[in-house]
Design a protein around this motif. Structure first.
Motif, short mmCIF file in Angstrom:
data_model
loop_
_atom_site.label_atom_id
_atom_site.label_comp_id
_atom_site.label_asym_id
_atom_site.label_seq_id
_atom_site.Cartn_x
_atom_site.Cartn_y
_atom_site.Cartn_z
N ASP A 96 0.83 -1.20 0.00
CA ASP A 96 0.00 0.00 0.00
C ASP A 96 0.87 1.25 0.00
O ASP A 96 0.59 2.22 -0.73
CB ASP A 96 -0.91 0.01 1.24
CG ASP A 96 -2.02 -1.02 1.14
OD1 ASP A 96 -2.44 -1.33 0.01
OD2 ASP A 96 -2.47 -1.50 2.20
N GLN B 155 1.06 4.00 -3.05
CA GLN B 155 0.78 5.43 -2.81
C GLN B 155 1.98 6.30 -3.16
O GLN B 155 1.83 7.43 -3.60
CB GLN B 155 0.37 5.63 -1.35
CG GLN B 155 -0.20 7.01 -1.06
CD GLN B 155 -0.81 7.09 0.32
OE1 GLN B 155 -1.18 6.08 0.90
NE2 GLN B 155 -0.92 8.30 0.87
N PRO C 181 -5.85 9.95 -0.30
CA PRO C 181 -6.24 8.85 -1.20
C PRO C 181 -7.57 8.20 -0.78
O PRO C 181 -7.98 8.28 0.38
CB PRO C 181 -5.07 7.86 -1.05
CG PRO C 181 -4.53 8.13 0.32
CD PRO C 181 -4.71 9.59 0.56
N PRO D 227 -5.70 3.32 2.01
CA PRO D 227 -4.95 4.58 2.08
C PRO D 227 -4.21 4.78 3.39
O PRO D 227 -4.67 4.34 4.45
CB PRO D 227 -6.04 5.64 1.90
CG PRO D 227 -7.31 4.97 2.30
CD PRO D 227 -7.15 3.53 1.92
#
Length: 231
Positions: A59, A63, A76, A84
């Motif tokens: 993750d 990002q 996000p 997020p």
């Protein structure tokens, strides 16, 4: 007789080392420890990587690949395959080019830098020369403890969070002592980065500065306006 002679030689060597140490300022010793610790820490082996079986690192990596000009990087939205995160950790990952090996090296650098800054900040308040050297050794030994240092080779928020906490403490002590524009801006920057490392950090920071703001009415008043800004 031989034993006494050996003790005399040992005592002379120890005295010589102490006298040599006294010629080197604590800040220079701190810098030498920083260089030595960074060099040794970068020699840590992280192949095979220990984070590949975890979900969170992917993750952060996903990002980190979003453009800084895109609001999705900072705010996000959750999807079926992405959860997020606060933007500080992905920001550091982006600085490292979203490359896991470079990310680990950057985490190690930030970690050792936090030790350097914390030692520097404490040295400002300590008057006793021997205690200064002792504090330097203790700080680097503590941050070289594997239960702390070991997080630097894992792609999670723990390493950067701990490093920024140490830097936050250091920057606060420097601001309290020096009270100039540079120390104020530096502390404010650390607060911003630390606030977006983990979801609970903003609440802890607001609580801390709220308490200081209240206390300032009874004791220290000169930093009251700064506490409001930090909140």
């Amino acid at each position: 007789i031989t034993r006494n002679f050996s003790f005399k030689i040992l005592a002379r060597h120890m005295t010589a080392h102490i006298l040599m140490l006294q010629k080197i300022s604590p800040n220079k010793i701190n810098f030498l420890f920083f260089i030595a610790t960074l060099f040794l820490s970068l020699m840590i082996q992280w192949d095979p990587p220990v984070w590949t079986g975890l979900g969170d690192p992917y993750d952060y990596l996903y990002q980190s690949k979003i453009s800084l000009l895109d609001k999705e990087f900072y705010f996000p939205h959750k999807t079926a395959h992405f959860y997020p995160r606060p933007f500080t950790v992905p920001l550091f990952y982006k600085i490292a080019g979203s490359d896991p090996d470079k990310i680990i090296q950057l985490q190690i650098f930030i970690h050792v830098l936090s030790a350097f800054l914390l030692a520097y900040a404490l040295l400002i308040f300590i008057k006793n020369e021997f205690l200064k050297y002792f504090i330097i050794v203790i700080i680097y030994l503590l941050l070289s403890w594997w239960n702390i240092l070991g997080w630097t080779i894992v792609l999670l928020s723990e390493s950067l969070s701990m490093s920024l906490i140490f830097m936050w403490i250091a920057s606060f002590l420097i601001l309290y002592k020096k009270r100039n524009t540079v120390s104020f801006i530096f502390h404010l920057l650390i607060i911003l980065l630390l606030s977006f490392t983990r979801d609970n950090m903003p609440y802890l920071l607001v609580f801390f500065y709220t308490v200081l703001f209240i206390v300032s009415f009874f004791s220290e008043k000169t930093l009251r306006k700064q506490y409001i800004v930090f909140m």
